[in-house]
Design a protein around this motif. Structure first.
Motif, PDB file in Angstrom:
ATOM      1  N   GLU A 132       0.773  -1.209  -0.090  1.00  0.00           N
ATOM      2  CA  GLU A 132       0.117  -0.046   0.150  1.00  0.00           C
ATOM      3  C   GLU A 132       0.932   1.204   0.027  1.00  0.00           C
ATOM      4  OE1 GLU A 132      -3.946   1.504   2.555  1.00  0.00           O
ATOM      5  OE2 GLU A 132      -2.854  -0.362   3.009  1.00  0.00           O
ATOM      6  N   PHE A 133       0.457   2.305  -0.863  1.00  0.00           N
ATOM      7  CA  PHE A 133       1.184   3.437  -0.950  1.00  0.00           C
ATOM      8  C   PHE A 133       0.187   4.601  -1.440  1.00  0.00           C
ATOM      9  CE2 PHE A 133       1.933   1.474  -5.129  1.00  0.00           C
ATOM     10  CZ  PHE A 133       1.537   2.418  -6.044  1.00  0.00           C
ATOM     11  N   ASN A 134       0.741   5.886  -1.055  1.00  0.00           N
ATOM     12  CA  ASN A 134       0.031   6.848  -1.522  1.00  0.00           C
ATOM     13  C   ASN A 134       1.021   7.877  -2.286  1.00  0.00           C
ATOM     14  OD1 ASN A 134      -2.135   6.227   0.095  1.00  0.00           O
ATOM     15  ND2 ASN A 134      -1.605   7.300   1.760  1.00  0.00           N
ATOM     16  N   THR A 135       0.536   8.683  -2.902  1.00  0.00           N
ATOM     17  CA  THR A 135       1.299  10.057  -3.448  1.00  0.00           C
ATOM     18  C   THR A 135       1.646  10.838  -2.297  1.00  0.00           C
ATOM     19  OG1 THR A 135      -0.671  11.170  -4.147  1.00  0.00           O
ATOM     20  CG2 THR A 135       0.195   9.592  -5.733  1.00  0.00           C
ATOM     21  N   PRO A 136       2.587  11.780  -2.581  1.00  0.00           N
ATOM     22  CA  PRO A 136       3.071  12.727  -1.359  1.00  0.00           C
ATOM     23  C   PRO A 136       1.801  13.760  -0.941  1.00  0.00           C
ATOM     24  CG  PRO A 136       4.865  12.462  -2.866  1.00  0.00           C
ATOM     25  CD  PRO A 136       3.774  11.868  -3.410  1.00  0.00           C
ATOM     26  N   SER A 137       1.124  14.070  -1.908  1.00  0.00           N
ATOM     27  CA  SER A 137      -0.113  15.026  -1.811  1.00  0.00           C
ATOM     28  C   SER A 137      -1.147  14.212  -0.722  1.00  0.00           C
ATOM     29  CB  SER A 137      -0.617  15.406  -2.863  1.00  0.00           C
ATOM     30  OG  SER A 137      -1.349  14.127  -3.473  1.00  0.00           O
ATOM     31  N   GLY A 138      -0.971  12.743  -0.683  1.00  0.00           N
ATOM     32  CA  GLY A 138      -2.153  12.151   0.001  1.00  0.00           C
ATOM     33  C   GLY A 138      -3.470  11.917  -0.652  1.00  0.00           C
ATOM     34  N   LYS A 139      -3.672  12.408  -1.789  1.00  0.00           N
ATOM     35  CA  LYS A 139      -5.055  12.750  -2.588  1.00  0.00           C
ATOM     36  C   LYS A 139      -5.124  11.426  -3.454  1.00  0.00           C
ATOM     37  CE  LYS A 139      -5.913  16.904  -1.463  1.00  0.00           C
ATOM     38  NZ  LYS A 139      -5.927  17.019  -0.061  1.00  0.00           N
ATOM     39  N   ILE A 140      -4.130  10.522  -3.628  1.00  0.00           N
ATOM     40  CA  ILE A 140      -4.151   9.262  -4.543  1.00  0.00           C
ATOM     41  C   ILE A 140      -3.534   8.241  -3.631  1.00  0.00           C
ATOM     42  CG2 ILE A 140      -3.459   8.089  -6.563  1.00  0.00           C
ATOM     43  CD1 ILE A 140      -3.002  10.859  -7.672  1.00  0.00           C
ATOM     44  N   GLY A 141      -3.993   7.144  -3.602  1.00  0.00           N
ATOM     45  CA  GLY A 141      -3.588   6.017  -2.763  1.00  0.00           C
ATOM     46  C   GLY A 141      -3.859   4.675  -3.479  1.00  0.00           C
ATOM     47  N   CYS A 142      -3.032   3.639  -3.455  1.00  0.00           N
ATOM     48  CA  CYS A 142      -2.914   2.397  -4.218  1.00  0.00           C
ATOM     49  C   CYS A 142      -2.728   1.319  -3.217  1.00  0.00           C
ATOM     50  CB  CYS A 142      -1.910   2.542  -5.273  1.00  0.00           C
ATOM     51  SG  CYS A 142      -2.062   3.809  -6.448  1.00  0.00           S
ATOM     52  N   ILE A 143      -3.248  -0.051  -3.538  1.00  0.00           N
ATOM     53  CA  ILE A 143      -3.172  -1.257  -2.999  1.00  0.00           C
ATOM     54  C   ILE A 143      -2.506  -2.283  -4.207  1.00  0.00           C
ATOM     55  CG2 ILE A 143      -4.157  -3.055  -1.392  1.00  0.00           C
ATOM     56  CD1 ILE A 143      -5.842  -0.707  -0.186  1.00  0.00           C
ATOM     57  N   TYR A 144      -1.603  -2.883  -4.004  1.00  0.00           N
ATOM     58  CA  TYR A 144      -1.259  -3.992  -4.726  1.00  0.00           C
ATOM     59  C   TYR A 144      -1.619  -5.157  -4.137  1.00  0.00           C
ATOM     60  CZ  TYR A 144       1.692  -7.759  -6.617  1.00  0.00           C
ATOM     61  OH  TYR A 144       2.085  -8.736  -7.058  1.00  0.00           O
ATOM     62  N   THR A 145      -2.302  -6.238  -4.715  1.00  0.00           N
ATOM     63  CA  THR A 145      -2.598  -7.488  -4.187  1.00  0.00           C
ATOM     64  C   THR A 145      -2.230  -8.483  -5.040  1.00  0.00           C
ATOM     65  OG1 THR A 145      -4.803  -6.743  -3.355  1.00  0.00           O
ATOM     66  CG2 THR A 145      -4.495  -8.966  -3.640  1.00  0.00           C
ATOM     67  N   PRO A 146      -1.416  -9.367  -4.670  1.00  0.00           N
ATOM     68  CA  PRO A 146      -0.469 -10.452  -5.367  1.00  0.00           C
ATOM     69  C   PRO A 146      -1.723 -11.413  -5.862  1.00  0.00           C
ATOM     70  CG  PRO A 146      -0.261 -11.062  -2.825  1.00  0.00           C
ATOM     71  CD  PRO A 146      -1.067  -9.709  -3.090  1.00  0.00           C
ATOM     72  N   LYS A 147      -1.000 -12.247  -6.763  1.00  0.00           N
ATOM     73  CA  LYS A 147      -1.987 -13.320  -7.419  1.00  0.00           C
ATOM     74  C   LYS A 147      -2.231 -14.179  -6.232  1.00  0.00           C
ATOM     75  CE  LYS A 147      -1.805 -17.082 -10.815  1.00  0.00           C
ATOM     76  NZ  LYS A 147      -0.959 -17.369 -11.943  1.00  0.00           N
ATOM     77  N   GLY A 148      -3.667 -14.585  -6.444  1.00  0.00           N
ATOM     78  CA  GLY A 148      -4.204 -15.654  -5.324  1.00  0.00           C
ATOM     79  C   GLY A 148      -4.994 -14.884  -4.239  1.00  0.00           C
ATOM     80  N   GLY A 149      -4.553 -13.493  -4.056  1.00  0.00           N
ATOM     81  CA  GLY A 149      -5.184 -12.687  -3.128  1.00  0.00           C
ATOM     82  C   GLY A 149      -4.802 -12.977  -1.807  1.00  0.00           C
ATOM     83  N   THR A 150      -5.683 -12.450  -0.976  1.00  0.00           N
ATOM     84  CA  THR A 150      -5.302 -12.641   0.535  1.00  0.00           C
ATOM     85  C   THR A 150      -6.366 -13.398   1.119  1.00  0.00           C
ATOM     86  OG1 THR A 150      -6.258 -10.646   1.269  1.00  0.00           O
ATOM     87  CG2 THR A 150      -4.298 -10.180   0.648  1.00  0.00           C
TER      88      THR A 150
END
Length: 144
Positions: free
Chosen positions: A36-54
């Motif tokens: 999980e990461f955000n841009t420095p502005s805090g206005k865009i956030g992302c989540i990467y989920t690996p193959k198979g999920g969680t």
């Protein structure tokens, strides 16, 4: 061309590199492999989920999957899989974006699985190895 002129030309040509491209940023994964990461502005956030999920989340096609959300001026979510075009969701309903997580610094890139993202002051660009991707900024969102 003299050695002196050549040296000066080479220095000028490469002087911009550290500022224009800071490098690949490593962001640690959770115990289940999500990043999980955000841009420095805090206005865009992302989540990467690996193959198979969680244990609590399974990507629609089995993954891996990259989901990024923008909070302003309107809340939108973009979903990118490894082989299909990105999907733009203009009214995602759930709005849990941008908690206090690692910031992907401007000029830095992040890569995991088939995905690469580049953060800049203009916005966030993410692509998959299949050539699909998206750009998200305050002003616009484009998907391909």
């Amino acid at each position: 061309m003299s050695a002196r002129i050549f040296s000066a030309a080479m220095l000028a040509a490469f002087a911009w590199l550290p500022q224009a491209y800071a490098g690949n940023q490593t962001i640690p994964a959770s115990a289940e492999g999500q990043v999980e990461f955000n841009t420095p502005s805090g206005k865009i956030g992302c989540i990467y989920t690996p193959k198979g999920g969680t244990g609590t989340y399974q990507p629609q096609d089995g993954g891996p999957e990259l989901v990024c959300s923008r909070v302003e001026p309107s809340y939108v979510t973009v979903i990118l899989g490894p082989k299909r075009p990105a999907t733009l969701v203009k009214n995602p309903g759930e709005q849990g974006c941008c908690s206090d997580v690692t910031k992907l610094g401007y000029g830095n890139s992040w890569s995991k699985g088939p995905f690469t993202c580049l953060s800049s002051r203009k916005g966030l660009t993410c692509t998959s190895s299949s050539g699909h991707g998206f750009f998200v900024s305050r002003a616009k969102v484009t998907v391909k």
